[in-house]
Design an enzyme around this catalytic site. Structure first.
Site, PDB file in Angstrom:
ATOM      1  N   SER A 171      16.884 -12.615  13.723  1.00  0.00           N
ATOM      2  CA  SER A 171      15.773 -13.292  14.239  1.00  0.00           C
ATOM      3  C   SER A 171      15.930 -14.824  14.719  1.00  0.00           C
ATOM      4  O   SER A 171      17.021 -14.873  15.753  1.00  0.00           O
ATOM      5  CB  SER A 171      14.500 -13.587  13.134  1.00  0.00           C
ATOM      6  OG  SER A 171      13.516 -13.912  13.990  1.00  0.00           O
ATOM      7  N   ASP A 212      26.660 -17.706  24.247  1.00  0.00           N
ATOM      8  CA  ASP A 212      26.163 -17.538  25.782  1.00  0.00           C
ATOM      9  C   ASP A 212      26.968 -18.743  26.368  1.00  0.00           C
ATOM     10  O   ASP A 212      27.433 -18.676  27.379  1.00  0.00           O
ATOM     11  CB  ASP A 212      24.934 -17.365  25.912  1.00  0.00           C
ATOM     12  CG  ASP A 212      24.485 -15.837  25.719  1.00  0.00           C
ATOM     13  OD1 ASP A 212      25.399 -15.211  25.220  1.00  0.00           O
ATOM     14  OD2 ASP A 212      23.298 -15.405  26.007  1.00  0.00           O
ATOM     15  N   LYS A 241      17.062  -8.505  15.866  1.00  0.00           N
ATOM     16  CA  LYS A 241      15.650  -8.664  15.819  1.00  0.00           C
ATOM     17  C   LYS A 241      15.444  -9.588  17.018  1.00  0.00           C
ATOM     18  O   LYS A 241      15.755 -10.839  16.880  1.00  0.00           O
ATOM     19  CB  LYS A 241      15.157  -9.106  14.572  1.00  0.00           C
ATOM     20  CG  LYS A 241      13.532  -9.191  14.511  1.00  0.00           C
ATOM     21  CD  LYS A 241      13.127  -9.827  13.199  1.00  0.00           C
ATOM     22  CE  LYS A 241      11.297  -9.819  13.445  1.00  0.00           C
ATOM     23  NZ  LYS A 241      11.000 -10.778  14.342  1.00  0.00           N
TER      24      LYS A 241
END
Length: 757
Positions: free
Chosen positions: A473, A484, A498
């Site tokens: 999460s 990224d 999740k």
């Protein structure tokens, strides 16, 4: 005066609607923290900060004492040498609370240039500039500068999810479909009729509360596992989790079987430093009475409720420690307890400037705690590397994840996006009107969150993020943002996966609420890492239908540097390092609390000796003789003499006899003998791992929780791989280069590490 300011903060913590302030005024925060720091100046040890000592406030306002130096004394299973802050960072809770509680003078938007650029950069330059005398050298000056910097840095950090959503969301109100209201009313009337018939006509008396809780959860769980109904008790627990604080004494209790006793007893399982720990309460203490009430027939939730209460009130606890003959009483003062989200922070290598921070959750206090910790770690200058340990972190608030990521990525950088819809009170409702929540409006929740202030960790610091299958999460949001943007190398195992966002919607019924999935989130590259697709259960079925996303259906995305990353199925590490697998014997011993109970027996036999070793700062390690004693203890008390399968095999023999196959029982006895031999072998092959559990169980009874956490890192292969990567600049650069990832997104074999057998 400091005590007057403390009362002022407590009175003004909540606004009229009971919400946390959106942001803090940097000027009022800086003044408050500066005033508090100066109140302590007269009792602060000179040049404490430059000596890397941990500080904590306790007792009456104005008293400060120095704790363990970063160069911690040697003891069994200690943290790595020169570990910073082996005491929890929240030991300076009064300083932290100053930043939390000062009443805002007006909302500050997250991208406010005046406070972010001017306030933050100026204060940080004072912290790092060697020409500024006492500010750079330590002592009260460094403490004051760190406190002021902390107050200014966290001022732009919003602690309200509603504040995060305002001003950035692209939203439009959804118009309800024609006839929806009457259809909902019809279904509600049907449920009412069913409940009335059950209550009036069912053969046995029924509990309507339990019945409706079951009905609501069955309905919501048909959508997905995360959409839930929470009764008043569950909603209260959720509030504590989200807020990261509660009113109590800083101690948790649990019913635990005690060796030699017929019944289970209430035992202290955690005792937070700065609260109950400072009053002498320790893990393992047996609670006998609370305010004169006998606890022999009281369960853990009721005992916890007795310990909680209005801050400033007192509660008397009578307890008995293993090894004591006579119980003792202690008077505890209830406080606004801040639940630590950073169980351990330290310098893994002071000479090479490698820092370590473990973050266990994402509540409203997490980003502030982490900001404070990073300031302390970088007091002597920037770190060469930082290991951010998110293993086992189940997540938390979306806003907290954004704020934590903001500490590492450049200002203006996208952190996460959401796509979905959310509920807002009716536009005609008055502020604080609870009745308005029965008819909320639905709005689109398509939103991108950006870093709104400069990072606290400089670009030159190499960041390694440790993850595993229990990293989920909000922890995956932070991991995904750093991966990224190529800001950190991810080490460990694939995360949980999740990629859904929930909203808590309060109901008109007193204290109840629903947790509703409202959106999916996407990392900066555009990927959603959700590992399963949930579809509404078939009519009359219980539980949502779930489908795991196949490898063939995963899509490829690219990081800022062009590395290939894939969506669905969690976040794949840049360097795969498998964690140590837990054997059946170890799992059984953990489930039976065997290590905890053995530590109690050891404490009984070595109480005086152990307390003297603690006073000397050197608790003895677990010897082979102690380990042999533990094996005898486990076999005698936890049915380990023949192995963990013995009870099941005995039932098998009974079943065979009942069915007329008693002649097969000798074969079962042979199997039992073989399993007993395998159990003995497992005690030998997993000796070092089991000894670490024993050491952790002893440490937690005599030292703050951070010592137990530190002892569990001994022999940690994943941590070792993270440190090796952090130290090797070339290998770190390779992990972040496009050549590290193949077209399929698989990890390069050269960067994959397997655990030792």
């Amino acid at each position: 005066p400091a005590h007057a300011m403390e009362e002022h903060r407590d009175r003004n913590w909540n606004d009229s609607a009971g919400n946390q302030p959106m942001a803090l005024s940097s000027s009022s925060t800086a003044m408050a923290v500066a005033a508090l720091a100066l109140c302590y100046a007269g009792t602060c040890y000179g040049d404490v900060a430059s000596q890397h000592s941990g500080l904590r406030m306790r007792g009456s306002v104005g008293k400060m004492d120095s704790l363990t130096s970063l160069n911690a004394p040697a003891f069994a299973a200690p943290p790595p040498a020169s570990g910073f802050g082996i005491r929890n960072p929240l030991s300076m809770r009064r300083v932290i609370r100053a930043a939390h509680h000062v009443k805002p003078q007006g909302p500050i938007m997250m991208g406010d240039k005046e406070h972010v650029d001017g306030g933050y950069s100026n204060i940080w330059s004072k912290l790092t500039n060697p020409d500024l005398g006492p500010v750079a050298k330590g002592g009260v000056g460094a403490l004051l500068a760190a406190c002021v910097a902390f107050g200014v840095i966290v001022a732009p950090i919003s602690t309200s999810a509603a504040a995060d959503q305002s001003g950035m969301a692209t939203s439009s109100t959804k118009q309800p479909e024609p006839g929806l209201s009457s259809k909902i009313t019809q279904k509600a009337d049907m449920l009412k009729e069913i409940l009335q018939d059950i209550y009036s006509g069912y053969v046995d008396p029924v509990d309507l509360d339990k019945l409706t809780d079951t009905a609501f959860n069955a309905m919501l769980n048909s959508l997905d596992p995360y959409t839930e109904f929470e009764n008043a008790k569950a909603a209260k627990e959720m509030k504590v989790t989200v807020n990261g604080r509660y009113a109590g004494v800083g101690m948790s209790v649990q019913k635990v079987p005690t060796v030699g006793d017929k019944d289970v007893s209430l035992r202290v399982m955690t005792s937070l430093q700065g609260y109950a720990y400072d009053k002498g309460m320790r893990v393992g203490d047996r609670l006998l009475q609370i305010d004169g009430k006998d606890l022999s027939q009281v369960d853990a939730p009721e005992a916890s409720a007795l310990l909680e209460g209005k801050p400033g009130t007192q509660v008397k606890v009578k307890f008995l420690r293993d090894g004591w003959v006579t119980p003792k009483e202690v008077l505890l003062t209830r406080e606004d307890v801040i639940i630590p989200e950073i169980p351990l922070t330290m310098m893994l290598n002071a000479e090479k400037r490698i820092g370590y921070v473990a973050l266990s959750g994402f509540s409203q206090t997490s980003a502030k705690e982490l900001a404070y910790t990073l300031i302390a770690l970088q007091h002597d200058g920037p770190l060469s590397s930082l290991v951010l340990d998110l293993r086992g972190n189940p997540g938390g608030l979306l806003s907290s994840a954004v704020d934590v990521a903001n500490l590492f990525v450049p200002e203006g950088t996208p952190i996460v996006s959401t796509k979905g819809r959310h509920l807002v009170p009716s536009s005609s409702a008055s502020p604080g009107d609870e009745t308005s929540k029965t008819e909320p409006e639905s709005k689109d929740f398509d939103q991108t969150y950006f870093a709104s202030f400069k990072p606290l960790v400089p670009k030159s610091t190499r960041i390694v993020v440790l993850v595993n299958g229990e990293t989920a999460s909000a922890a995956e949001i932070v991991t995904g943002a750093l991966q990224d943007h190529d800001r950190g190398a991810v080490v460990g195992e694939r995360t949980y996966g999740k990629g859904l966002v929930q909203q808590i919607q309060r109901l008109s019924a007193s204290g109840t609420q629903i947790k509703l999935t409202i959106a999916k989130y996407y990392t900066p590259s555009g990927r959603c890492i959700q590992n399963k697709v949930y579809t509404e259960a078939a009519r009359g079925s219980y539980g949502a239908k779930e489908t795991k996303i196949s490898e063939a259906n995963k899509k490829s995305f690219r990081t800022d540097k062009g590395r290939v990353v894939k969506d669905s199925g969690g976040i794949e590490p840049d360097v795969v390092v498998k964690g140590r697998s837990i054997g059946l014997l170890e799992r059984e011993l953990l489930s039976k609390n065997a290590f905890f109970q053995w530590a109690g027996e050891w404490e009984k036999m070595h109480q005086v000796e152990a307390e003297q070793m603690v006073a000397d700062g050197n608790l003895a390690g677990v010897t082979d003789e102690m380990y042999d004693g533990f094996i005898r203890f486990a076999k005698a008390n936890f049915q380990m003499a023949g192995g963990p399968f013995d009870p099941a095999l005995d039932k098998l023999k009974e079943a065979l006899a009942e069915l007329g196959y008693a002649e097969a029982n000798p074969d079962v006895d042979v199997l039992k003998t073989h399993m007993a031999a395998l159990t003995d072998k497992e005690f030998i092959t997993h000796k070092e791992e089991l000894k670490r559990h024993l050491q952790a169980a002893i440490n937690e009874r005599f030292f703050p929780a951070a010592y137990k956490y530190a002892s569990t890192l001994q022999g940690d292969l994943q941590l070792k791989a993270a440190v090796d990567l952090a130290e090797d600049q070339a290998q770190y650069a390779q992990a972040l280069s496009p050549s590290n990832k193949l077209a399929s997104g698989a990890v390069s074999p050269s960067l994959s590490v397997q655990p030792e057998e």
